[in-house]
Design an enzyme around this catalytic site. Structure first.
Site, PDB file in Angstrom:
ATOM      1  N   HIS A 180     -21.982  -3.796 -41.692  1.00 29.54           N
ATOM      2  CA  HIS A 180     -20.641  -4.393 -41.776  1.00 29.54           C
ATOM      3  C   HIS A 180     -20.683  -5.829 -42.296  1.00 29.54           C
ATOM      4  CE1 HIS A 180     -18.874  -0.925 -39.940  1.00 29.54           C
ATOM      5  NE2 HIS A 180     -19.457  -1.114 -38.772  1.00 29.54           N
ATOM      6  N   ASP A 197     -23.844   6.258 -40.631  1.00 33.06           N
ATOM      7  CA  ASP A 197     -23.197   5.741 -39.432  1.00 33.06           C
ATOM      8  C   ASP A 197     -21.782   6.301 -39.350  1.00 33.06           C
ATOM      9  OD1 ASP A 197     -23.672   3.037 -37.528  1.00 33.06           O
ATOM     10  OD2 ASP A 197     -21.561   3.492 -37.911  1.00 33.06           O
ATOM     11  N   HIS A 248     -19.189   4.738 -38.676  1.00 34.39           N
ATOM     12  CA  HIS A 248     -18.292   3.753 -39.268  1.00 34.39           C
ATOM     13  C   HIS A 248     -18.685   3.503 -40.723  1.00 34.39           C
ATOM     14  CE1 HIS A 248     -18.338   2.717 -34.891  1.00 34.39           C
ATOM     15  NE2 HIS A 248     -17.037   2.678 -35.095  1.00 34.39           N
TER      16      HIS A 248
END
Length: 340
Positions: free
Chosen positions: A158, A193, A195
């Protein structure tokens, strides 16, 4: 299978994050290291410490402005009367081209996308060695290992070039991919993942020399919300070099493996020499974030499908949070890698 880990990653010990306006215990705990290490060793992995490659490979993707911020912000924040123990932003600019403030509060808002990336006294040291762990894993792959596991924590996918978010500070997978590229290889990043790897996408979105592919829960109602949609294909020279495969919440093994087949075909057609696998174990049915319903056995099948491509693979740890099956999920995945 060779594995890499540095004990200094434990010094990042976040206490809380905010979700839905509520203070909650932060799930990205140092204890993850112990659970994941035991899971990897149960699959036969042998751990070694990383080599220090210095700041250069990190600065190849992260701005020096941002790196100075990460290294110094906690000390500066601590001088504010009444400040919290952790650096948590309370204001954000409306654009990345906004002026750059001198204040610690303003810079925190500029460089931290959300409240899920609190910075404490040990964050910079842990993030630095997390990145070095991924870089040393890349070295092992380039030295001839078929697959290597880098236990990088805190995670990285991220993190943008100048922006932390979602428990992430330095983008370990992207840093490793850039190292492969500089060594003359053609890397693809496959993010599994639950996300979307929005930071990874953002770093390479305008480039054609690194393929980025992400399979994740549909962000229409799931973090990171603003990135990860199927129509995001890259811009400029990077158009067609980013593939997002958002899936419905609750996707099971069969649905996931179907999506993985599409992802692997794209990697084949890119002609990748090496795969950087951003491994999130949070797709599991018992993960606290409850995105997918992949089973423990399902992780072995995912691993086998990826390694059956025959492409050397660096496995970089991303998400997967404390729950009773976390270690078993990693054991299953790494065992599947070795059977492929």
């Amino acid at each position: 299978m060779k594995a890499v880990l540095d004990d200094r990653q434990r010094v990042h010990d976040p206490k809380m994050f905010m979700a839905n306006g509520t203070r909650l215990p932060n799930p990205e705990q140092p204890e993850r290291i112990e659970v994941l290490r035991a899971g990897a060793e149960a699959a036969g992995c042998k751990f070694e410490a990383p080599t220090d490659h210095g700041i250069g490979p990190i600065a190849a993707l992260h701005s020096p402005e941002y790196l100075v911020f990460l290294e110094t912000i906690h000390e500066r924040w601590s001088r504010i009367e009444g400040a919290s123990d952790e650096v948590i932003p309370n204001i954000h600019p409306d654009r990345r081209t906004a002026s750059y403030p001198r204040s610690a509060v303003g810079q925190a808002g500029f460089h931290q996308a959300d409240t899920s990336c609190p910075i404490s006294a040990g964050t910079w040291e842990a993030a630095y060695w997390s990145a070095q762990t991924a870089l040393s894993g890349a070295d092992a792959v380039m030295a001839g290992d078929r697959a290597v596991y880098a236990l990088s924590r805190p995670p990285g996918h991220h993190a943008f070039g100048d922006l932390a978010g979602g428990f992430c500070f330095l983008n370990n997978s992207a840093i490793a991919a850039e190292a492969f590229l500089k060594a003359g290889l053609r890397p693809a990043i496959l993010d599994v993942d639950v996300h979307h790897g929005n930071g990874t996408q953002g770093i390479f979105y305008h480039r054609r020399d690194v393929l980025t592919v992400s399979i994740h829960a549909d962000p229409i109602r799931f973090y990171p919300f603003f990135w990860g949609h199927a129509d995001e294909r890259g811009i400029g020279e990077g158009l067609g070099y980013n593939l997002n495969i958002p899936l419905p919440r609750g996707t099971d093994n069969a649905g996931y493996l179907d999506a993985l087949g599409i992802a692997l075909r794209r990697i084949q057609m890119f002609g990748a020499d090496v795969i950087v696998l951003a491994l999130g174990l949070d797709a599991h049915e018992n993960d606290p974030f409850q995105g997918f319903k992949v089973t423990t056995d399902g992780f072995a099948r995912i691993a086998e499908a990826i390694l059956n491509l025959g492409t050397p693979t660096l496995i970089v740890q991303e998400g997967g949070y404390l729950q009773r099956d976390l270690g078993a999920n990693l054991t299953s995945f790494l065992s599947g890698c070795q059977r492929a």
